[in-house]
Scaffold this motif. Structure first.
Motif, PDB file in Angstrom:
ATOM      1  N   VAL A  88       0.843  -1.198   0.000  1.00  0.00           N
ATOM      2  CA  VAL A  88       0.000   0.000   0.000  1.00  0.00           C
ATOM      3  C   VAL A  88       0.883   1.254   0.000  1.00  0.00           C
ATOM      4  O   VAL A  88       0.630   2.205  -0.752  1.00  0.00           O
ATOM      5  N   GLN A  89       1.906   1.245   0.838  1.00  0.00           N
ATOM      6  CA  GLN A  89       2.816   2.390   0.892  1.00  0.00           C
ATOM      7  C   GLN A  89       3.533   2.577  -0.443  1.00  0.00           C
ATOM      8  O   GLN A  89       3.704   3.709  -0.911  1.00  0.00           O
ATOM      9  N   GLU A  90       3.944   1.482  -1.060  1.00  0.00           N
ATOM     10  CA  GLU A  90       4.626   1.572  -2.351  1.00  0.00           C
ATOM     11  C   GLU A  90       3.690   2.145  -3.410  1.00  0.00           C
ATOM     12  O   GLU A  90       4.096   2.968  -4.230  1.00  0.00           O
ATOM     13  N   LEU A  91       2.411   1.731  -3.377  1.00  0.00           N
ATOM     14  CA  LEU A  91       1.426   2.261  -4.309  1.00  0.00           C
ATOM     15  C   LEU A  91       1.244   3.758  -4.083  1.00  0.00           C
ATOM     16  O   LEU A  91       1.194   4.536  -5.042  1.00  0.00           O
ATOM     17  N   ARG A  92       1.180   4.176  -2.824  1.00  0.00           N
ATOM     18  CA  ARG A  92       1.061   5.604  -2.520  1.00  0.00           C
ATOM     19  C   ARG A  92       2.255   6.380  -3.040  1.00  0.00           C
ATOM     20  O   ARG A  92       2.121   7.466  -3.603  1.00  0.00           O
ATOM     21  N   VAL A  93       3.432   5.835  -2.832  1.00  0.00           N
ATOM     22  CA  VAL A  93       4.648   6.497  -3.305  1.00  0.00           C
ATOM     23  C   VAL A  93       4.623   6.616  -4.829  1.00  0.00           C
ATOM     24  O   VAL A  93       4.962   7.674  -5.394  1.00  0.00           O
ATOM     25  N   GLN A  94       4.205   5.546  -5.504  1.00  0.00           N
ATOM     26  CA  GLN A  94       4.126   5.583  -6.968  1.00  0.00           C
ATOM     27  C   GLN A  94       3.127   6.653  -7.426  1.00  0.00           C
ATOM     28  O   GLN A  94       3.394   7.392  -8.385  1.00  0.00           O
ATOM     29  N   GLN A  95       1.987   6.738  -6.737  1.00  0.00           N
ATOM     30  CA  GLN A  95       0.995   7.754  -7.080  1.00  0.00           C
ATOM     31  C   GLN A  95       1.551   9.157  -6.853  1.00  0.00           C
ATOM     32  O   GLN A  95       1.342  10.053  -7.683  1.00  0.00           O
ATOM     33  N   LEU A  96       2.247   9.339  -5.739  1.00  0.00           N
ATOM     34  CA  LEU A  96       2.848  10.644  -5.465  1.00  0.00           C
ATOM     35  C   LEU A  96       3.900  10.997  -6.510  1.00  0.00           C
ATOM     36  O   LEU A  96       3.988  12.151  -6.958  1.00  0.00           O
ATOM     37  N   LEU A  97       4.698  10.017  -6.902  1.00  0.00           N
ATOM     38  CA  LEU A  97       5.712  10.264  -7.929  1.00  0.00           C
ATOM     39  C   LEU A  97       5.057  10.628  -9.257  1.00  0.00           C
ATOM     40  O   LEU A  97       5.520  11.546  -9.947  1.00  0.00           O
ATOM     41  N   GLU A  98       3.990   9.927  -9.605  1.00  0.00           N
ATOM     42  CA  GLU A  98       3.283  10.213 -10.852  1.00  0.00           C
ATOM     43  C   GLU A  98       2.693  11.621 -10.811  1.00  0.00           C
ATOM     44  O   GLU A  98       2.778  12.374 -11.780  1.00  0.00           O
ATOM     45  N   ARG A  99       2.097  11.967  -9.668  1.00  0.00           N
ATOM     46  CA  ARG A  99       1.534  13.311  -9.528  1.00  0.00           C
ATOM     47  C   ARG A  99       2.638  14.362  -9.609  1.00  0.00           C
ATOM     48  O   ARG A  99       2.465  15.411 -10.233  1.00  0.00           O
ATOM     49  N   ALA A 100       3.781  14.083  -8.988  1.00  0.00           N
ATOM     50  CA  ALA A 100       4.909  15.026  -9.047  1.00  0.00           C
ATOM     51  C   ALA A 100       5.400  15.182 -10.485  1.00  0.00           C
ATOM     52  O   ALA A 100       5.688  16.303 -10.928  1.00  0.00           O
ATOM     53  N   ARG A 101       5.473  14.062 -11.211  1.00  0.00           N
ATOM     54  CA  ARG A 101       5.887  14.141 -12.630  1.00  0.00           C
ATOM     55  C   ARG A 101       4.900  14.985 -13.431  1.00  0.00           C
ATOM     56  O   ARG A 101       5.306  15.801 -14.264  1.00  0.00           O
ATOM     57  N   ASP A 102       3.597  14.762 -13.203  1.00  0.00           N
ATOM     58  CA  ASP A 102       2.585  15.550 -13.902  1.00  0.00           C
ATOM     59  C   ASP A 102       2.702  17.028 -13.557  1.00  0.00           C
ATOM     60  O   ASP A 102       2.600  17.891 -14.440  1.00  0.00           O
ATOM     61  N   ASP A 103       2.907  17.316 -12.276  1.00  0.00           N
ATOM     62  CA  ASP A 103       3.063  18.711 -11.851  1.00  0.00           C
ATOM     63  C   ASP A 103       4.279  19.354 -12.499  1.00  0.00           C
ATOM     64  O   ASP A 103       4.224  20.508 -12.938  1.00  0.00           O
ATOM     65  N   ILE A 104       5.361  18.608 -12.558  1.00  0.00           N
ATOM     66  CA  ILE A 104       6.583  19.130 -13.184  1.00  0.00           C
ATOM     67  C   ILE A 104       6.350  19.387 -14.667  1.00  0.00           C
ATOM     68  O   ILE A 104       6.771  20.414 -15.209  1.00  0.00           O
ATOM     69  N   LYS A 105       5.646  18.444 -15.327  1.00  0.00           N
ATOM     70  CA  LYS A 105       5.355  18.615 -16.760  1.00  0.00           C
ATOM     71  C   LYS A 105       4.470  19.832 -16.977  1.00  0.00           C
ATOM     72  O   LYS A 105       4.719  20.637 -17.876  1.00  0.00           O
TER      73      LYS A 105
END
Length: 153
Positions: free
Chosen positions: A70-87
């Motif tokens: 669950v924590q790994e999934l959350r981290v992946q979601q946060l990373l994806e959101r961070a990538r989208d924000d950066i883009k």
């Protein structure tokens, strides 16, 4: 054949001193019987408790693994959101750069146009000054006398 008498604490004193030492190390035979193998029911209970502990530990490991996933999934979601924000931020920066370049180009065009108008106005002013000078000369030559010309100059 030699016969052996059972050694007790009473007759141990009368025999060799090494036997007494052995008895002291071993303790009484009554104590040995009390420490004998545990009853079968107790062993079964020990094994059952061990299996329960193993199951509890395995359950705990599974829970920790699930939490980890669950924590790994959350981290992946946060990373994806961070990538989208950066883009998105990069896109906004590019758009702002394009607007800035457009504003700069328009500003430069407006400055060139203003400079051309200034040059044209300066040229018109030079021409007007030339005409005024000619009008003054004509007026002076036609209407003024020599005395009037000295007063004006």
């Amino acid at each position: 054949m030699q016969t052996f008498e059972p050694v007790t604490l009473a007759n141990a004193k009368t025999t060799d001193g090494s036997l007494t030492n052995v008895l002291r190390l071993i303790g009484s035979f009554d104590d040995l019987d009390a420490d004998g193998p545990p009853p079968r029911k107790s062993l079964d209970q020990d094994w059952s408790q061990l299996i329960d502990h193993i199951r509890d530990a395995a359950s705990h490991v599974r829970e920790v693994e699930a939490q980890s996933q669950v924590q790994e999934l959350r981290v992946q979601q946060l990373l994806e959101r961070a990538r989208d924000d950066i883009k998105e931020a990069a896109d906004r920066v590019r758009a702002a750069d394009a607007r800035a370049a457009d504003v700069q180009a328009r500003s430069e065009a407006l400055l060139r146009a203003a400079d051309e108008r200034v040059k044209a106005a300066e040229e018109r002013a030079r021409i007007a000054e030339g005409w005024l000078a000619q009008i003054r000369e004509a007026f002076a030559s036609e209407f003024m006398t020599k005395q009037d010309t000295k007063l004006i100059a």
